[in-house]
Design a protein around this motif. Structure first.
Motif, PDB file in Angstrom:
ATOM      1  N   VAL A   1       2.625  -1.038  10.482  1.00 17.74           N
ATOM      2  CA  VAL A   1       2.793   0.338  10.013  1.00 17.74           C
ATOM      3  C   VAL A   1       4.082   0.421   9.204  1.00 17.74           C
ATOM      4  O   VAL A   1       5.124  -0.078   9.640  1.00 17.74           O
ATOM      5  N   VAL A   2       3.977   1.049   8.039  1.00 20.06           N
ATOM      6  CA  VAL A   2       5.140   1.248   7.165  1.00 20.06           C
ATOM      7  C   VAL A   2       5.185   2.715   6.768  1.00 20.06           C
ATOM      8  O   VAL A   2       4.173   3.280   6.312  1.00 20.06           O
ATOM      9  N   LYS A   3       6.334   3.332   6.942  1.00 18.28           N
ATOM     10  CA  LYS A   3       6.560   4.718   6.521  1.00 18.28           C
ATOM     11  C   LYS A   3       7.843   4.755   5.702  1.00 18.28           C
ATOM     12  O   LYS A   3       8.916   4.414   6.195  1.00 18.28           O
ATOM     13  N   ILE A   4       7.731   5.175   4.448  1.00 18.39           N
ATOM     14  CA  ILE A   4       8.891   5.223   3.558  1.00 18.39           C
ATOM     15  C   ILE A   4       8.907   6.572   2.840  1.00 18.39           C
ATOM     16  O   ILE A   4       7.921   7.318   2.834  1.00 18.39           O
TER      17      ILE A   4
ATOM     18  N   THR B   1      14.482  -5.672   8.550  1.00 20.41           N
ATOM     19  CA  THR B   1      14.408  -7.111   8.304  1.00 20.41           C
ATOM     20  C   THR B   1      13.892  -7.432   6.905  1.00 20.41           C
ATOM     21  O   THR B   1      14.446  -8.279   6.213  1.00 20.41           O
ATOM     22  N   ASP B   2      12.849  -6.753   6.488  1.00 24.19           N
ATOM     23  CA  ASP B   2      12.203  -7.065   5.206  1.00 24.19           C
ATOM     24  C   ASP B   2      12.574  -6.056   4.128  1.00 24.19           C
ATOM     25  O   ASP B   2      11.749  -5.725   3.279  1.00 24.19           O
ATOM     26  N   HIS B   3      13.813  -5.565   4.130  1.00 20.33           N
ATOM     27  CA  HIS B   3      14.185  -4.530   3.166  1.00 20.33           C
ATOM     28  C   HIS B   3      14.258  -5.073   1.741  1.00 20.33           C
ATOM     29  O   HIS B   3      13.999  -4.340   0.778  1.00 20.33           O
ATOM     30  N   LYS B   4      14.582  -6.357   1.564  1.00 16.79           N
ATOM     31  CA  LYS B   4      14.676  -6.914   0.214  1.00 16.79           C
ATOM     32  C   LYS B   4      13.310  -6.931  -0.475  1.00 16.79           C
ATOM     33  O   LYS B   4      13.202  -6.658  -1.672  1.00 16.79           O
ATOM     34  N   TYR B   5      12.271  -7.260   0.282  1.00 15.58           N
ATOM     35  CA  TYR B   5      10.926  -7.250  -0.306  1.00 15.58           C
ATOM     36  C   TYR B   5      10.530  -5.829  -0.688  1.00 15.58           C
ATOM     37  O   TYR B   5       9.928  -5.603  -1.742  1.00 15.58           O
ATOM     38  N   LEU B   6      10.881  -4.855   0.145  1.00 13.03           N
ATOM     39  CA  LEU B   6      10.549  -3.469  -0.142  1.00 13.03           C
ATOM     40  C   LEU B   6      11.280  -2.967  -1.384  1.00 13.03           C
ATOM     41  O   LEU B   6      10.693  -2.279  -2.229  1.00 13.03           O
ATOM     42  N   VAL B   7      12.551  -3.307  -1.520  1.00 12.26           N
ATOM     43  CA  VAL B   7      13.315  -2.899  -2.707  1.00 12.26           C
ATOM     44  C   VAL B   7      12.719  -3.521  -3.963  1.00 12.26           C
ATOM     45  O   VAL B   7      12.603  -2.871  -5.011  1.00 12.26           O
ATOM     46  N   SER B   8      12.326  -4.767  -3.883  1.00 15.21           N
ATOM     47  CA  SER B   8      11.713  -5.423  -5.038  1.00 15.21           C
ATOM     48  C   SER B   8      10.402  -4.745  -5.427  1.00 15.21           C
ATOM     49  O   SER B   8      10.096  -4.605  -6.623  1.00 15.21           O
TER      50      SER B   8
ATOM     51  N   ARG C   1       0.821  -1.207   0.000  1.00  8.22           N
ATOM     52  CA  ARG C   1       0.000   0.000   0.000  1.00  8.22           C
ATOM     53  C   ARG C   1       0.860   1.265   0.000  1.00  8.22           C
ATOM     54  O   ARG C   1       0.505   2.274  -0.632  1.00  8.22           O
ATOM     55  N   ALA C   2       1.980   1.244   0.700  1.00 12.25           N
ATOM     56  CA  ALA C   2       2.837   2.430   0.752  1.00 12.25           C
ATOM     57  C   ALA C   2       3.517   2.689  -0.591  1.00 12.25           C
ATOM     58  O   ALA C   2       3.536   3.824  -1.089  1.00 12.25           O
ATOM     59  N   VAL C   3       4.070   1.661  -1.199  1.00 10.87           N
ATOM     60  CA  VAL C   3       4.788   1.835  -2.464  1.00 10.87           C
ATOM     61  C   VAL C   3       3.828   2.229  -3.586  1.00 10.87           C
ATOM     62  O   VAL C   3       4.187   2.992  -4.485  1.00 10.87           O
ATOM     63  N   SER C   4       2.601   1.731  -3.548  1.00  7.90           N
ATOM     64  CA  SER C   4       1.642   2.055  -4.612  1.00  7.90           C
ATOM     65  C   SER C   4       1.257   3.527  -4.613  1.00  7.90           C
ATOM     66  O   SER C   4       0.707   4.020  -5.601  1.00  7.90           O
TER      67      SER C   4
END
Length: 334
Positions: A173-176, A94-101, A68-71
């Motif tokens: 919660v995700v904030k980028i 921890t989950d930075h690889k999924y976020l980069v993808s 939802r955040a990246v979209s």
């Protein structure tokens, strides 16, 4: 009544009942030998089960919040450009690889051309994360679990939880943030601002029954792994589908570079110029002016006046004249 019940079970398919039901049926029907055979053939089976260090619900909540955040990011400022995604700032999560993808996928879908080296990119897209985690909130109507301290004549007693109604909310919660700048001059080009998204999973118990599970990661209310429809529980508005998670088909043709576009425009102009030359060649030559010229208008003699405008006038016909032919010879008298 017992005989009727036993006869009813005997005519049914035996595979539909558990071994304990079969033993009870045979015992009530007086078939002791059958009850003994079933008891000797009964056994048990076990399956080894293990759990991961992180629950599936936690992972689903975090990944859904990242989606939802990246979209929300709009890559139109660098669409059609060569970019390099710098993710050094989020490697501690921890989950930075999924976020980069996710960011790479969204950039590709927006028309960006991602390069693996900074030297080959026109723009640098830097990614940062302010928060990637989960929280939990519990609400209870009833008696909480407690321990009554010991006093003279009585030992300490543990009181179990007695819940009339209970609710547990687990929230991710995700904030980028994403920003882009030129690779050579390091001048800012675009920034996305704070992209914040949340994803929740709700568990409810009513008079000890539950949990009734709802939330963004569930399409419907779930109890014991089965989806059910409960109008009084499904009160939350359904979220629209995230474009990032939808199926999208992209064209296979690659976008041409600016230099290739210029060459294509030049090649497109050439046939137009050739057409113009052919059209000029196909035009018929204009007719040459005729050698015959009209005779000059005779001048008015003294005393004559020009005919009035709007009135009919008769003029003498002009004498035939040809510039190529010699003038007529004067007739000689006598």
């Amino acid at each position: 009544m017992t005989f009727v019940y036993c006869e009813y079970l005997s005519v049914m398919n035996i595979g539909r009942f558990t071994p304990s039901e079969i033993v009870v049926t045979l015992f009530l029907s007086g078939k002791w030998w059958g009850c003994l055979v079933v008891c000797l053939l009964m056994g048990c089976g076990t399956a080894k089960m293990s759990n991961t260090s992180r629950t599936a619900t936690e992972q689903l909540l975090l990944s859904d919040a990242m989606d939802r955040a990246v979209s929300q990011a709009d890559f139109s400022a660098v669409a059609g450009k060569d970019i390099f995604i710098d993710s050094v700032a989020i490697e501690s999560f921890t989950d930075h690889k999924y976020l980069v993808s996710l960011v790479r996928q969204h950039a590709f879908a927006s028309g960006c051309r991602i390069k693996e080296k900074k030297e080959d990119a026109e723009y640098i897209v830097e990614l940062r994360a302010g928060a990637i985690g989960t929280d939990q909130h519990d609400t209870l109507i009833g008696v909480t679990e407690m321990t009554i301290p010991a006093f003279p004549g009585f030992d300490s007693t543990a009181v179990p939880e007695i819940a009339i109604a209970k609710r547990t909310i687990q929230k991710a919660v995700v904030k980028i943030g994403i920003f882009a700048y030129t690779a050579e001059s390091r001048r800012p080009v675009w920034q996305s601002g704070n992209l914040i998204a949340e994803s929740r999973a709700r568990n409810r118990w009513l008079f000890g029954m539950g949990p009734y599970q709802t939330g963004e990661i569930f399409t419907k209310t779930t109890i014991d792994g089965v989806q059910i429809d409960i109008p009084l529980v499904n009160l939350e508005e359904k979220h629209n589908s995230v474009p990032l998670g939808d199926q999208v088909f992209f064209s296979v043709s690659e976008e041409s570079s600016p230099e290739e576009k210029k060459e294509e425009q030049v090649t497109e102009k050439k046939p137009e110029e050739e057409k113009k030359v052919d059209q000029v060649a196909e035009k018929k030559p204009e007719k040459a002016p005729s050698d015959k010229t009209l005779p000059p208008v005779p001048a008015l003699e003294k005393g004559e006046t020009a005919p009035a405008i709007g009135k009919q006038a008769t003029l003498p016909p002009p004498a035939p004249y040809n510039a190529l032919s010699p003038p007529p010879l004067a007739e000689s008298k006598g």
